[in-house]
Scaffold this motif. Sequence first.
Motif, PDB file in Angstrom:
ATOM      1  N   PHE A   1     -39.955  -4.706  15.614  1.00 21.96           N
ATOM      2  CA  PHE A   1     -38.744  -3.906  15.475  1.00 21.96           C
ATOM      3  C   PHE A   1     -38.776  -3.081  14.189  1.00 21.96           C
ATOM      4  N   HIS A   2     -39.552  -3.510  13.223  1.00 17.75           N
ATOM      5  CA  HIS A   2     -39.553  -2.884  11.904  1.00 17.75           C
ATOM      6  C   HIS A   2     -40.926  -3.041  11.274  1.00 17.75           C
ATOM      7  N   ALA A   3     -41.249  -2.156  10.352  1.00 16.80           N
ATOM      8  CA  ALA A   3     -42.485  -2.282   9.584  1.00 16.80           C
ATOM      9  C   ALA A   3     -42.316  -3.395   8.547  1.00 16.80           C
ATOM     10  N   PRO A   4     -43.401  -4.044   8.131  1.00 19.07           N
ATOM     11  CA  PRO A   4     -43.282  -5.010   7.040  1.00 19.07           C
ATOM     12  C   PRO A   4     -42.758  -4.325   5.778  1.00 19.07           C
ATOM     13  N   PRO A   5     -42.007  -5.030   4.939  1.00 13.47           N
ATOM     14  CA  PRO A   5     -41.478  -4.424   3.712  1.00 13.47           C
ATOM     15  C   PRO A   5     -42.553  -3.944   2.739  1.00 13.47           C
ATOM     16  N   ILE A   6     -43.755  -4.492   2.868  1.00  9.44           N
ATOM     17  CA  ILE A   6     -44.873  -4.071   2.039  1.00  9.44           C
ATOM     18  C   ILE A   6     -46.123  -4.066   2.908  1.00  9.44           C
ATOM     19  N   ALA A   7     -46.997  -3.096   2.692  1.00 10.60           N
ATOM     20  CA  ALA A   7     -48.226  -3.020   3.470  1.00 10.60           C
ATOM     21  C   ALA A   7     -49.152  -4.179   3.092  1.00 10.60           C
ATOM     22  N   LEU A   8     -49.928  -4.619   4.043  1.00 14.50           N
ATOM     23  CA  LEU A   8     -50.835  -5.740   3.816  1.00 14.50           C
ATOM     24  C   LEU A   8     -51.762  -5.470   2.633  1.00 14.50           C
ATOM     25  N   ALA A   9     -52.279  -4.251   2.543  1.00 15.62           N
ATOM     26  CA  ALA A   9     -53.219  -3.905   1.471  1.00 15.62           C
ATOM     27  C   ALA A   9     -52.557  -3.892   0.104  1.00 15.62           C
ATOM     28  N   ASP A  10     -51.220  -3.808   0.049  1.00 17.74           N
ATOM     29  CA  ASP A  10     -50.513  -3.734  -1.229  1.00 17.74           C
ATOM     30  C   ASP A  10     -50.070  -5.087  -1.758  1.00 17.74           C
ATOM     31  N   LEU A  11     -50.262  -6.145  -0.968  1.00 19.51           N
ATOM     32  CA  LEU A  11     -49.886  -7.475  -1.439  1.00 19.51           C
ATOM     33  C   LEU A  11     -50.708  -7.860  -2.669  1.00 19.51           C
TER      34      LEU A  11
END
Length: 375
Positions: free
Chosen positions: A122-132
Amino acid sequence: MLVSACLLSAAKTNLPVNGHPASPQAADGRFRNPAPKPADGVAKTLGIVWNVLLNKPATTVPKGPVPVDTLTRAELEAAPDRSLFRLGHSTMLIKLRGGFWITDPVFAERASPVQWMGPKRFHAPPIALADLPPLRGVILSHDHYDHLDRDTVMQLAKTTGVFLTPLGVGDRLIAWGVDAAKVRQFDWWQGTRIEGVQFTATPAQHFSGRGLFDGNKTLWASWVIVDDANDANASDAGTLRLFFSGDTGYFDGFKEIGRRFGPFDVTMLETGAYDPQWPYVHMQPEQTVQAHQDLRGRWLLPVHNGTFDLAMHGWQEPFERVVTLNGERDIALTTPRMGERLDLSAPHVATRWWREVEAATALASLLDPGFEPAP
């Protein structure tokens, strides 16, 4: 035809894993719950599949965008210890003692063996996987696609210190190529202590499998997380006790977990993807609240909702039902937006953000008769 293609893909890419015959939960090469699951029968199973595929009501997906608080790596690194950020579904990012831990990380567009069909976010993650930021560890409850995403795991494996899993799930990670030295897998009531934080795999009532031939070949579990104030390096904030349910039906095990490890400061309990047709493996909201009370929880954080369409109920129904129960039973309830910071030492009563979605859509329709909600 499309369903068959998904099943064949799952069968091809998710081969059976090694057994763990010494486990009290294992018998005849498969894991089991203490109370056997009632037989559904072919007719009931086909009826469920038919309804899920062809008779879904329109309310199972939101009519407008789900509010998300976007996050940056700098914001996460600056956050104080004992912060929690809900990234979606059952994915929680938790900061303890300067390190980040994540539960059941799923960053895929779909909870499916293929990315061209299946339940869509329903929504994109609040932060991209690569930015964790680099993770101290990943905590996995079981191997279903909405809890264990292969691509996410393989990306995280590059910068994650340890993977904590139930029996068999660790074997699967190693088979995928995760460094075996990073994988620790546990039976129920087993665990480990890492840098002053105790992790214990505890019972759940569920099932496992990712393909045609590996049903219940891996174990499922809930998790107890204790940041111990008695540790030499602990802060003066006191001991923090967390519970993460993974997927589970309601069962007597909650009382035993509460007796051994409670009271809990925050319980992250499944509230979603339920249906009267499958109560054995997913709790109704009333059972979620009862489980919270059995665990002797202080604050309830309902999870396993708001991200994927996995059942027949309205997408916002789990929130509304648990809010009603909160009023009836006088429990402390928090429902943070995706990406909103929750202070685990002092949780807050979050806004009823899901109501904003329906209200915004209704207002848009009123102002513009030609307005069409997002599909």
